[in-house]
Design a protein around this motif. Structure first.
Motif, mmCIF file in Angstrom:
data_model
loop_
_atom_site.group_PDB
_atom_site.id
_atom_site.type_symbol
_atom_site.label_atom_id
_atom_site.label_comp_id
_atom_site.label_asym_id
_atom_site.label_seq_id
_atom_site.Cartn_x
_atom_site.Cartn_y
_atom_site.Cartn_z
ATOM 1 N N GLY A 217 0.792 -1.346 0.181
ATOM 2 C CA GLY A 217 0.041 0.134 -0.106
ATOM 3 C C GLY A 217 0.895 1.139 -0.092
ATOM 4 O O GLY A 217 0.263 2.426 0.363
ATOM 5 N N THR A 218 1.912 1.226 -0.428
ATOM 6 C CA THR A 218 2.888 2.406 -0.542
ATOM 7 C C THR A 218 2.195 3.637 -1.234
ATOM 8 O O THR A 218 2.239 4.805 -0.552
ATOM 9 C CB THR A 218 4.381 1.931 -1.055
ATOM 10 N N PHE A 219 1.857 3.430 -2.273
ATOM 11 C CA PHE A 219 1.014 4.621 -2.956
ATOM 12 C C PHE A 219 -0.104 5.090 -2.236
ATOM 13 O O PHE A 219 -0.289 6.272 -1.948
ATOM 14 C CB PHE A 219 0.678 4.029 -4.499
ATOM 15 N N SER A 220 -0.931 4.204 -1.648
ATOM 16 C CA SER A 220 -2.162 4.534 -1.108
ATOM 17 C C SER A 220 -1.922 5.391 0.234
ATOM 18 O O SER A 220 -2.389 6.400 0.553
ATOM 19 C CB SER A 220 -3.162 3.307 -0.631
ATOM 20 N N LEU A 221 -0.987 4.854 0.877
ATOM 21 C CA LEU A 221 -0.382 5.525 2.034
ATOM 22 C C LEU A 221 0.209 6.982 1.920
ATOM 23 O O LEU A 221 -0.128 7.601 2.753
ATOM 24 C CB LEU A 221 0.479 4.549 2.899
ATOM 25 N N GLU A 222 0.852 6.814 0.905
ATOM 26 C CA GLU A 222 1.433 8.157 0.510
ATOM 27 C C GLU A 222 0.342 9.265 0.050
ATOM 28 O O GLU A 222 0.435 10.367 0.759
ATOM 29 C CB GLU A 222 2.509 8.006 -0.525
ATOM 30 N N ALA A 223 -0.431 8.800 -0.690
ATOM 31 C CA ALA A 223 -1.429 9.755 -0.944
ATOM 32 C C ALA A 223 -2.543 10.170 0.097
ATOM 33 O O ALA A 223 -2.802 11.085 0.257
ATOM 34 C CB ALA A 223 -2.196 8.913 -2.043
ATOM 35 N N ALA A 224 -2.894 9.330 1.162
ATOM 36 C CA ALA A 224 -3.532 9.450 2.322
ATOM 37 C C ALA A 224 -2.861 10.451 2.946
ATOM 38 O O ALA A 224 -3.659 11.466 3.629
ATOM 39 C CB ALA A 224 -3.830 8.081 3.013
ATOM 40 N N MET A 225 -1.757 10.344 3.112
ATOM 41 C CA MET A 225 -0.886 11.476 4.157
ATOM 42 C C MET A 225 -0.977 12.814 3.135
ATOM 43 O O MET A 225 -1.162 13.887 3.940
ATOM 44 C CB MET A 225 0.414 11.194 4.106
ATOM 45 N N ILE A 226 -0.707 12.699 1.946
ATOM 46 C CA ILE A 226 -0.792 14.199 1.183
ATOM 47 C C ILE A 226 -2.416 14.627 1.515
ATOM 48 O O ILE A 226 -2.336 15.942 1.796
ATOM 49 C CB ILE A 226 -0.418 13.814 -0.208
ATOM 50 N N LYS A 227 -3.334 13.815 1.155
ATOM 51 C CA LYS A 227 -4.561 14.251 1.389
ATOM 52 C C LYS A 227 -5.036 14.589 2.677
ATOM 53 O O LYS A 227 -5.661 15.972 2.962
ATOM 54 C CB LYS A 227 -5.688 13.295 1.042
ATOM 55 N N ALA A 228 -4.370 14.329 3.831
ATOM 56 C CA ALA A 228 -4.581 14.770 4.972
ATOM 57 C C ALA A 228 -3.786 15.921 5.670
ATOM 58 O O ALA A 228 -3.820 16.309 6.556
ATOM 59 C CB ALA A 228 -4.459 13.298 5.974
ATOM 60 N N ILE A 287 -2.991 0.400 7.314
ATOM 61 C CA ILE A 287 -3.806 1.548 6.962
ATOM 62 C C ILE A 287 -4.515 1.724 8.415
ATOM 63 O O ILE A 287 -4.746 2.699 8.670
ATOM 64 C CB ILE A 287 -4.804 1.585 5.808
ATOM 65 N N SER A 288 -4.476 0.559 9.037
ATOM 66 C CA SER A 288 -5.285 0.729 10.385
ATOM 67 C C SER A 288 -4.652 1.321 11.591
ATOM 68 O O SER A 288 -5.014 2.071 12.181
ATOM 69 C CB SER A 288 -5.750 -0.482 10.989
ATOM 70 N N ALA A 289 -3.006 1.166 11.378
ATOM 71 C CA ALA A 289 -2.206 1.692 12.462
ATOM 72 C C ALA A 289 -2.234 3.115 12.517
ATOM 73 O O ALA A 289 -2.040 3.734 13.569
ATOM 74 C CB ALA A 289 -0.614 1.251 12.017
ATOM 75 N N HIS A 290 -2.593 3.870 11.433
ATOM 76 C CA HIS A 290 -2.398 5.390 11.534
ATOM 77 C C HIS A 290 -3.808 5.925 11.286
ATOM 78 O O HIS A 290 -4.066 6.956 10.590
ATOM 79 C CB HIS A 290 -1.478 5.813 10.679
ATOM 80 N N ASP A 291 -5.000 5.185 11.255
ATOM 81 C CA ASP A 291 -6.153 5.502 11.228
ATOM 82 C C ASP A 291 -6.550 6.168 9.846
ATOM 83 O O ASP A 291 -7.247 7.275 9.395
ATOM 84 C CB ASP A 291 -6.317 6.853 12.175
ATOM 85 N N PHE A 292 -5.978 5.502 8.640
ATOM 86 C CA PHE A 292 -6.533 5.704 7.246
ATOM 87 C C PHE A 292 -7.535 4.886 6.916
ATOM 88 O O PHE A 292 -7.862 5.133 5.652
ATOM 89 C CB PHE A 292 -5.171 5.612 6.367
ATOM 90 N N CYS A 293 -8.315 4.091 7.602
ATOM 91 C CA CYS A 293 -9.442 3.295 7.139
ATOM 92 C C CYS A 293 -10.626 4.201 6.608
ATOM 93 O O CYS A 293 -11.457 3.729 5.760
ATOM 94 C CB CYS A 293 -9.997 2.466 8.297
ATOM 95 N N GLN A 294 -10.741 5.355 7.118
ATOM 96 C CA GLN A 294 -11.555 6.404 6.465
ATOM 97 C C GLN A 294 -11.447 7.025 5.184
ATOM 98 O O GLN A 294 -12.402 7.355 4.503
ATOM 99 C CB GLN A 294 -11.923 7.619 7.439
ATOM 100 N N THR A 295 -10.023 6.818 4.822
ATOM 101 C CA THR A 295 -9.576 7.496 3.390
ATOM 102 C C THR A 295 -9.524 6.662 2.386
ATOM 103 O O THR A 295 -9.700 6.671 0.992
ATOM 104 C CB THR A 295 -8.338 8.171 3.779
ATOM 105 N N ILE A 296 -8.984 5.226 2.656
ATOM 106 C CA ILE A 296 -8.549 4.184 1.730
ATOM 107 C C ILE A 296 -9.630 3.188 1.772
ATOM 108 O O ILE A 296 -9.997 2.319 2.746
ATOM 109 C CB ILE A 296 -7.001 3.656 2.198
ATOM 110 N N ASP A 297 -10.127 2.790 0.367
ATOM 111 C CA ASP A 297 -11.029 1.679 0.248
ATOM 112 C C ASP A 297 -10.279 0.513 -0.234
ATOM 113 O O ASP A 297 -9.593 0.550 -1.011
ATOM 114 C CB ASP A 297 -11.998 2.175 -0.585
#
Ligand SMILES: C[S@@+](CC[C@H](N)C(=O)[O-])C[C@H]1O[C@@H](n2cnc3c(N)ncnc32)[C@H](O)[C@@H]1O
Length: 389
Positions: A217-228, A287-297
């Motif tokens: 999930g490298t791309f998704s986690l990176e994008a989630a951090m950018i969005k947040a 994604i659970s470890a840093h609460d990105f479940c709301q952002t990543i499907d």
């Protein structure tokens, strides 16, 4: 009395003045890094782009902010000395005059990275050994500074035609280590390369992201951090945090501000999937470890049966692909055939989406007439392709 005199010296020589830094980048990422620094509001004239990175002039607090906020570089070195030496005697004299106690804590374990080119002193272990003894002596002088915890500090020594450049690594673990992944799958992409691909593909915080071969999930986690709006270094520590010149209060303020400014995304705008259930399990933990479940499907799916996600806005976004290559493809799979199938799928279902794809150089073909850039990943020669499908 002694400690306040020391504090004054640190303020005058380290904290209160500008220094030269070198921001080390993977080959090909230098311009991405420059864009990041300019976007962060640093002036153009504080920067000089060179092969392998950027020279930057600023304060230690600027370097701390850059370590915290930059996504593309590998590490940031602080230049602390430059001199000529063509004998060990001269080298030792110069090192003795350098006051390392102002820069490093007494309770440091030292590591050395030495390169010598066209110089009379060329034996890197001997150079490191001589310098280590003298620097440790200075740190143990008893007038210096003890960090809360012992730390490992790396001294970089580069000799070129008898000219020595001495730098200290302000970063510690490489910057691509964001400190958010709990687990990885085989062949994870480095976060700085994942960011570069997102950047070249034109991804911005308001875009939808599709990550259909997500792995860990490298791309998704990176994008989630950018969005947040989360700085990439928020969940990790840095070598400079143990330095006498470091201001822990100012840095804590910077991090608290970032926590407070975290943007909550109302709708899932990142769609990550993978064919492999074990990759999904790894990503779920990440994604659970840093609460990105709301952002990543997240779901288990074959890329070839995927259709664009139905979102309220219905807008097209960015799709990123890092398909398997090399051994992971298995001996019977023809890479060109697989990449051709991927091309067909993209053209039939993702017209108008922006694409970022990573392929081994030897297998890249004129896929979708993308713009290709060489990047280096774990000794592999690979290409990053971006463009509109
Ligand atoms: C090189 S890895 C991706 C690594 C990922 N970028 C990361 O940083 O963790 C390739 C991934 O593609 C997945 N994959 C292979 N074929 C697939 C397919 N047909 N559909 C979906 N995923 C697939 C694999 O399971 C593997 O996780």
């Amino acid at each position: 009395m002694e400690s306040s005199a020391f504090e004054k010296r640190v303020k005058r020589r380290v904290r209160g003045r500008e220094h030269d830094f070198f921001i080390v980048c993977s080959p090909g990422l230098e311009k991405v890094c420059r864009s990041e620094i300019l976007a962060a509001g640093f002036p153009k004239d504080s920067l000089n782009l060179v092969e392998g990175g950027l020279e930057f002039r600023g304060r230690l607090s600027d370097a701390a902010a850059l370590n915290l906020n930059l996504r593309s570089p590998s590490r940031i070195l602080m230049r602390v000395g430059r001199f000529k030496a063509d004998s060990f005697e001269k080298l030792e004299k110069k090192i003795r005059a350098m006051d390392f106690d102002l820069f490093l804590p007494e309770n440091s374990e030292l590591k050395f990275s030495v390169t010598a080119h066209k110089s009379r002193l060329y034996h890197s272990d001997a150079i490191a050994g001589r310098c280590e003894a003298l620097i440790l002596d200075q740190l143990a002088s008893g007038t210096g500074f003890m960090a809360e915890k012992p730390s490992t500090q790396t001294v970089y020594i580069r000799a070129d035609q008898d000219e020595f450049h001495i730098s200290l690594d302000s970063t510690g673990n490489l910057l691509f280590k964001r400190g958010i992944k709990v687990k990885v799958t085989p062949a994870p992409l480095r976060e700085n390369l994942a960011f570069a691909l997102l950047f070249w593909a034109g991804f911005s915080a308001s875009d939808i992201l599709l990550d259909p071969m997500a792995g860990a999930g490298t791309f998704s986690l990176e994008a989630a951090m950018i969005k947040a709006g989360i700085p990439p270094g928020l969940f990790r520590s840095f070598a400079f945090e143990s330095w006498p010149g470091f201001s822990s209060r100012a840095f804590a303020r910077l991090k608290n501000q970032a926590q407070e400014n975290r943007v909550l995304i109302p709708e899932k705008e990142i769609f990550a999937s993978d064919i492999d259930a074990s990759a999904l399990a790894v990503m779920q933990q990440n994604i659970s470890a840093h609460d990105f479940c709301q952002t990543i499907d997240l779901c288990q799916r074959d890329f070839f049966s995927l259709t664009p996600p139905a979102t309220a806005s219905g807008k097209k976004g960015v799709i990123v692909l890092n398909p398997p290559y090399g051994k992971r493809l298995g001996e019977k799979t023809n890479p060109r055939a697989l990449y051709g199938e991927i091309e067909k799928k993209l053209l039939s279902d993702f017209k108008g989406w922006r694409l970022g794809i990573i392929l081994p150089s030897k297998d890249a073909h004129p896929l979708l007439r993308l713009q290709w850039r060489p990047i280096f990943h774990g000794g592999l020669d690979i290409l990053a392709g971006t463009g509109i499908i």
